[in-house]
Structure formats: structure tokens, C-alpha cells
Design a protein around this motif. Structure first.
Motif, PDB file in Angstrom:
ATOM      1  N   ASP A 187     139.150 -34.300 -91.809  1.00 57.77           N
ATOM      2  CA  ASP A 187     138.261 -35.358 -91.859  1.00 57.77           C
ATOM      3  C   ASP A 187     138.867 -36.505 -90.624  1.00 57.77           C
ATOM      4  OD1 ASP A 187     135.814 -36.604 -92.910  1.00 57.77           O
ATOM      5  OD2 ASP A 187     137.277 -38.336 -93.519  1.00 57.77           O
ATOM      6  N   LYS A 188     140.123 -36.664 -90.869  1.00 64.63           N
ATOM      7  CA  LYS A 188     140.599 -37.646 -89.996  1.00 64.63           C
ATOM      8  C   LYS A 188     140.249 -37.338 -88.204  1.00 64.63           C
ATOM      9  CE  LYS A 188     144.957 -39.948 -88.452  1.00 64.63           C
ATOM     10  NZ  LYS A 188     146.444 -40.048 -88.704  1.00 64.63           N
ATOM     11  N   ALA A 189     140.594 -36.092 -88.162  1.00 62.83           N
ATOM     12  CA  ALA A 189     140.321 -35.758 -86.732  1.00 62.83           C
ATOM     13  C   ALA A 189     138.815 -35.873 -86.255  1.00 62.83           C
ATOM     14  CB  ALA A 189     140.818 -34.070 -86.402  1.00 62.83           C
ATOM     15  N   TRP A 190     137.916 -35.415 -87.199  1.00 63.00           N
ATOM     16  CA  TRP A 190     136.655 -35.496 -87.098  1.00 63.00           C
ATOM     17  C   TRP A 190     136.007 -37.136 -86.774  1.00 63.00           C
ATOM     18  CZ3 TRP A 190     132.514 -33.413 -85.182  1.00 63.00           C
ATOM     19  CH2 TRP A 190     131.002 -33.923 -85.619  1.00 63.00           C
ATOM     20  N   GLN A 191     136.482 -37.745 -87.902  1.00 64.94           N
ATOM     21  CA  GLN A 191     136.189 -39.119 -87.503  1.00 64.94           C
ATOM     22  C   GLN A 191     136.583 -39.745 -86.334  1.00 64.94           C
ATOM     23  OE1 GLN A 191     133.883 -40.717 -89.340  1.00 64.94           O
ATOM     24  NE2 GLN A 191     133.901 -38.964 -90.934  1.00 64.94           N
ATOM     25  N   SER A 192     137.931 -39.521 -85.980  1.00 63.01           N
ATOM     26  CA  SER A 192     138.418 -39.825 -84.710  1.00 63.01           C
ATOM     27  C   SER A 192     137.856 -39.689 -83.487  1.00 63.01           C
ATOM     28  CB  SER A 192     140.147 -39.905 -84.533  1.00 63.01           C
ATOM     29  OG  SER A 192     140.149 -38.485 -84.520  1.00 63.01           O
ATOM     30  N   THR A 193     137.421 -38.386 -83.504  1.00 62.69           N
ATOM     31  CA  THR A 193     136.665 -37.807 -82.275  1.00 62.69           C
ATOM     32  C   THR A 193     135.515 -38.496 -81.835  1.00 62.69           C
ATOM     33  OG1 THR A 193     138.022 -35.556 -82.603  1.00 62.69           O
ATOM     34  CG2 THR A 193     135.749 -35.693 -81.345  1.00 62.69           C
ATOM     35  N   LYS A 194     134.621 -38.457 -83.144  1.00 70.02           N
ATOM     36  CA  LYS A 194     133.313 -39.122 -83.001  1.00 70.02           C
ATOM     37  C   LYS A 194     133.411 -40.654 -82.701  1.00 70.02           C
ATOM     38  CE  LYS A 194     128.662 -39.061 -85.100  1.00 70.02           C
ATOM     39  NZ  LYS A 194     127.822 -38.935 -86.212  1.00 70.02           N
ATOM     40  N   LYS A 195     134.441 -41.417 -83.349  1.00 72.09           N
ATOM     41  CA  LYS A 195     134.527 -42.799 -83.222  1.00 72.09           C
ATOM     42  C   LYS A 195     134.769 -42.965 -81.655  1.00 72.09           C
ATOM     43  CE  LYS A 195     137.567 -46.784 -84.464  1.00 72.09           C
ATOM     44  NZ  LYS A 195     138.592 -47.083 -85.265  1.00 72.09           N
ATOM     45  N   ALA A 196     135.728 -42.150 -81.042  1.00 72.95           N
ATOM     46  CA  ALA A 196     135.975 -42.251 -79.665  1.00 72.95           C
ATOM     47  C   ALA A 196     135.120 -42.036 -78.851  1.00 72.95           C
ATOM     48  CB  ALA A 196     137.173 -41.157 -79.130  1.00 72.95           C
ATOM     49  N   ALA A 197     133.892 -41.131 -78.880  1.00 76.17           N
ATOM     50  CA  ALA A 197     132.560 -40.660 -78.154  1.00 76.17           C
ATOM     51  C   ALA A 197     132.057 -41.909 -78.239  1.00 76.17           C
ATOM     52  CB  ALA A 197     132.033 -39.382 -78.686  1.00 76.17           C
ATOM     53  N   LYS A 198     131.631 -42.584 -79.499  1.00 78.81           N
ATOM     54  CA  LYS A 198     130.693 -43.484 -79.623  1.00 78.81           C
ATOM     55  C   LYS A 198     131.224 -44.843 -78.881  1.00 78.81           C
ATOM     56  CE  LYS A 198     127.784 -42.755 -83.836  1.00 78.81           C
ATOM     57  NZ  LYS A 198     127.411 -43.423 -85.039  1.00 78.81           N
ATOM     58  N   ALA A 199     132.547 -45.194 -78.928  1.00 77.17           N
ATOM     59  CA  ALA A 199     133.260 -46.363 -78.319  1.00 77.17           C
ATOM     60  C   ALA A 199     132.850 -46.290 -76.891  1.00 77.17           C
ATOM     61  CB  ALA A 199     134.675 -46.376 -78.561  1.00 77.17           C
ATOM     62  N   LEU A 200     132.964 -45.169 -76.219  1.00 79.32           N
ATOM     63  CA  LEU A 200     133.003 -44.893 -74.660  1.00 79.32           C
ATOM     64  C   LEU A 200     131.396 -45.128 -74.458  1.00 79.32           C
ATOM     65  CD1 LEU A 200     134.187 -44.688 -72.072  1.00 79.32           C
ATOM     66  CD2 LEU A 200     134.025 -41.998 -72.379  1.00 79.32           C
ATOM     67  N   LEU A 201     130.482 -44.446 -75.450  1.00 74.64           N
ATOM     68  CA  LEU A 201     129.102 -44.578 -75.082  1.00 74.64           C
ATOM     69  C   LEU A 201     128.405 -46.074 -75.409  1.00 74.64           C
ATOM     70  CD1 LEU A 201     127.774 -41.517 -76.937  1.00 74.64           C
ATOM     71  CD2 LEU A 201     127.791 -42.025 -74.525  1.00 74.64           C
ATOM     72  N   GLN A 202     128.961 -46.689 -76.277  1.00 74.81           N
ATOM     73  CA  GLN A 202     128.965 -48.134 -76.439  1.00 74.81           C
ATOM     74  C   GLN A 202     129.237 -48.941 -75.279  1.00 74.81           C
ATOM     75  OE1 GLN A 202     127.090 -49.449 -78.391  1.00 74.81           O
ATOM     76  NE2 GLN A 202     126.810 -48.438 -80.360  1.00 74.81           N
TER      77      GLN A 202
END
Length: 325
Positions: A187-202
Motif C-alpha cells: 500500500d505504501k508503494a502504491w500511495q507514494s506512486t499515485k502521490k508522485a504522479a498527482k504532485a507533478l500533474l498539479q
């Protein structure tokens, strides 16, 4: 596709070969363009992973460089079947970023394969050209998304007219190396992956915001996600958020990417499924996209059209010059 040992009759410059050197795979498309229609003769794809080490070291590894050169040698042998063939070889994010890319370019030149490293906006423009060319000639406002190994392209337009092209350094290979390098699904790897993607998109939200009626996604990641959603009953035809969430729920029950054994997922794409899923979900969330249609055409078709248009303009200019003499 013609039989490999039979080459149809041709006129000079009748054939075009587009080579797309991606961060994960190299692709070759050989085709003809007549009356503004593309006829595909051959397609080849080879997983090279040119950009795998670039994420952490900034350089293409010796092993990856050799795999890439071996692939170019193999592709050149296919192209030799077509003696009157224009060739265009384009490098994308891995070659844009690698600090030792020039060594690859020198060796590729020796193979008779000069590589042009295109910028992200050019890549997005040609992707839009390749996708829109195959779509109905209607008045819809289109958004085309292409998630690659090292970058993601966004292109907004109407019919064949491009309005805006954007490229972000957000790719499946990049996120895999940063968050799923050991293959463990947590879950940690998944959340960090999606967080990184969202941060760059934002961070680039203004750039990737635009008007659209219909959203299309092209290339390997979109094809993978569409196939796995349809073949596992998560969706009937297209990609939607509920289908992707169902896929996420299924994958998070597993312990390792090697355990992914779902219809629609090839063994050599298992490690890119979760990073690709995270990127596409993040895009759909931020841009409020409900449905995405997969496009079978993309960058390589756009390259063929670009070569054909350039040749046609040159022929017209030559004819005009001759008539003035």
C-alpha cells in the motif's frame, strides 16, 4: 502485412519507416501513404529498457545500450527489404535525459541509423497527428494522452488541428524504478506512486488544462490498461474510472508484480501495470475525465504522415521551380 520474402513493386520513396526509440521499448513501423491514407506493411516492437538506469544514475547502462544497438541492427535488416524507403529514427525521453546519449547516437550512426532526439512538444504534436488522422472527421474537441516509459504527452485539438501540446517527465519506467523497483506490491508503494504522479500533474495543471469533448489514449500503457479491463470484465469496451479502480483492488491483493497473472497482461509488461495505472488514475482524477477511448495509432503513424507531407512539399517546390525555368 506482406509475406516477409515478397516485397511489392514500388516507386522511389514509396515506403516510409518510422523508428520510435522509447524508454521501455523500440518500435518500427513500415508503411505507405497514398491519398492521405496510411497502409501498414510491417510492425515490430522490442523491449529494450533503454531508460531503466537513467532514472537513478542519469546514464544509459552498457547493457541497455547494447540491447538498443542490437535492436536497431535487427530493424535495419527488416527495412532493407524495401530499397526505396525513407527512414526516420526518433529518440524520446530516455535519450533526452541521459548524459551519455551521444555515445548511443554515434554507434547508431555507424549502423546507418542516424537518430534525431525530438523534444517533448514535437513528440506530442506527432502523437496528435497520428491519432487524429484515424478518427472521424467531426467537430469534437479532443484530448489525446500518451503515457510512455519516461514521459506523458497531452495534446488538445479539434479534427486535425492541434491547439496545444504538452509533455511532462512522468512515465511508467520512471515510477517503477522509484517505487516498485523490487517488485513488491504494498500500500505504501502504491500511495507514494499515485502521490508522485498527482504532485507533478498539479504542478503543471495550467499547462494540461483545456477544453475537450472526448479523450483518447494511445500507445502501450493505454493498450495494456484497456485490454486488462475488458478481458477481466471490469469494462465492456473503453477505459473508465470504475474499471481502473476495480483493477487496482484486484492488484493490491497480490504481493509481488511477478504474481500478476491476469488475462490481457503479457509477462514482460507486469512490472509496468501498477505505475501506468497510477498515472492514468491521477490524470482522470485531476482533469475530471470519465471515459477514455484507446487509439490504435500514435507517434509512429504521426511520423509517417510527417515524412510524407515533407516529401510532398519538396516535390511541389521542385515542380514549381522546374516550371519557372
Amino acid at each position: 502485412m506482406y509475406p516477409k520474402n515478397i516485397v511489392p513493386e514500388s516507386t522511389p520513396k514509396d515506403y516510409y519507416a518510422a523508428l520510435d526509440l522509447g524508454s521501455n521499448s523500440f518500435h518500427l513501423l513500415i508503411g505507405q501513404v497514398s491519398n492521405n491514407k496510411i497502409t501498414i506493411i510491417e510492425r515490430y516492437s522490442t523491449k529494450v529498457r533503454l531508460g531503466a538506469s537513467v532514472v537513478n544514475t542519469g546514464s544509459i547502462s552498457d547493457e541497455a545500450m547494447q540491447r538498443g544497438l542490437d535492436c536497431l541492427q535487427e530493424f535495419s535488416e527488416h527495412i532493407r527489404q524495401y530499397p526505396h524507403c525513407q527512414i526516420k529514427v526518433c529518440g524520446t525521453q530516455a535519450l533526452r535525459k541521459a548524459n551519455n546519449a551521444h555515445y548511443f547516437l554515434v554507434e547508431a550512426e555507424k549502423l546507418g541509423m542516424p537518430v534525431e532526439i525530438i523534444d517533448g512538444q514535437t513528440e506530442a504534436r506527432w502523437i496528435y497527428k497520428g491519432v487524429s488522422h484515424a478518427l472521424p472527421d467531426n467537430d469534437e474537441k479532443r484530448l489525446v494522452i500518451d503515457i510512455g516509459g519516461g514521459s506523458t504527452e497531452f495534446a488538445f485539438g479539434r479534427q486535425n488541428k492541434l491547439h496545444k501540446a504538452v509533455s511532462l517527465t512522468l512515465g511508467c519506467v520512471t515510477l517503477r524504478e522509484k517505487h516498485f523497483a523490487n517488485g513488491a506490491i504494498t500500500d505504501k508503494a502504491w500511495q507514494s506512486t499515485k502521490k508522485a504522479a498527482k504532485a507533478l500533474l498539479q504542478e503543471h495543471l495550467e499547462e494540461i488544462t483545456g477544453e475537450f469533448d472526448t479523450v483518447y489514449a494511445s500507445s502501450g500503457t493505454a493498450k495494456l490498461l484497456k485490454n486488462v479491463c475488458v478481458e477481466n470484465g471490469f469494462s465492456k469496451k473503453h477505459i473508465d474510472r470504475n474499471a481502473l479502480k476495480s483493477l487496482q483492488k484486484t492488484l493490491m491483493k497480490l504481493s509481488h508484480t511477478d504474481d500478476i497473472d491476469l488475462p490481457g497482461v503479457k509477462e514482460n509488461r507486469r512490472d509496468l501495470l501498477l505505475p501506468g495505472l497510477a498515472i492514468l488514475l491521477a490524470i482522470m482524477d485531476i482533469l475530471a475525465i470519465k471515459r477514455i477511448i484507446f487509439s490504435k495509432t500514435a507517434l509512429r503513424e504521426g511520423m509517417l504522415l510527417h515524412m510524407h507531407e515533407k516529401t510532398h512539399r519538396h516535390q511541389q517546390a521542385s515542380s514549381a521551380l522546374a516550371s519557372d525555368v
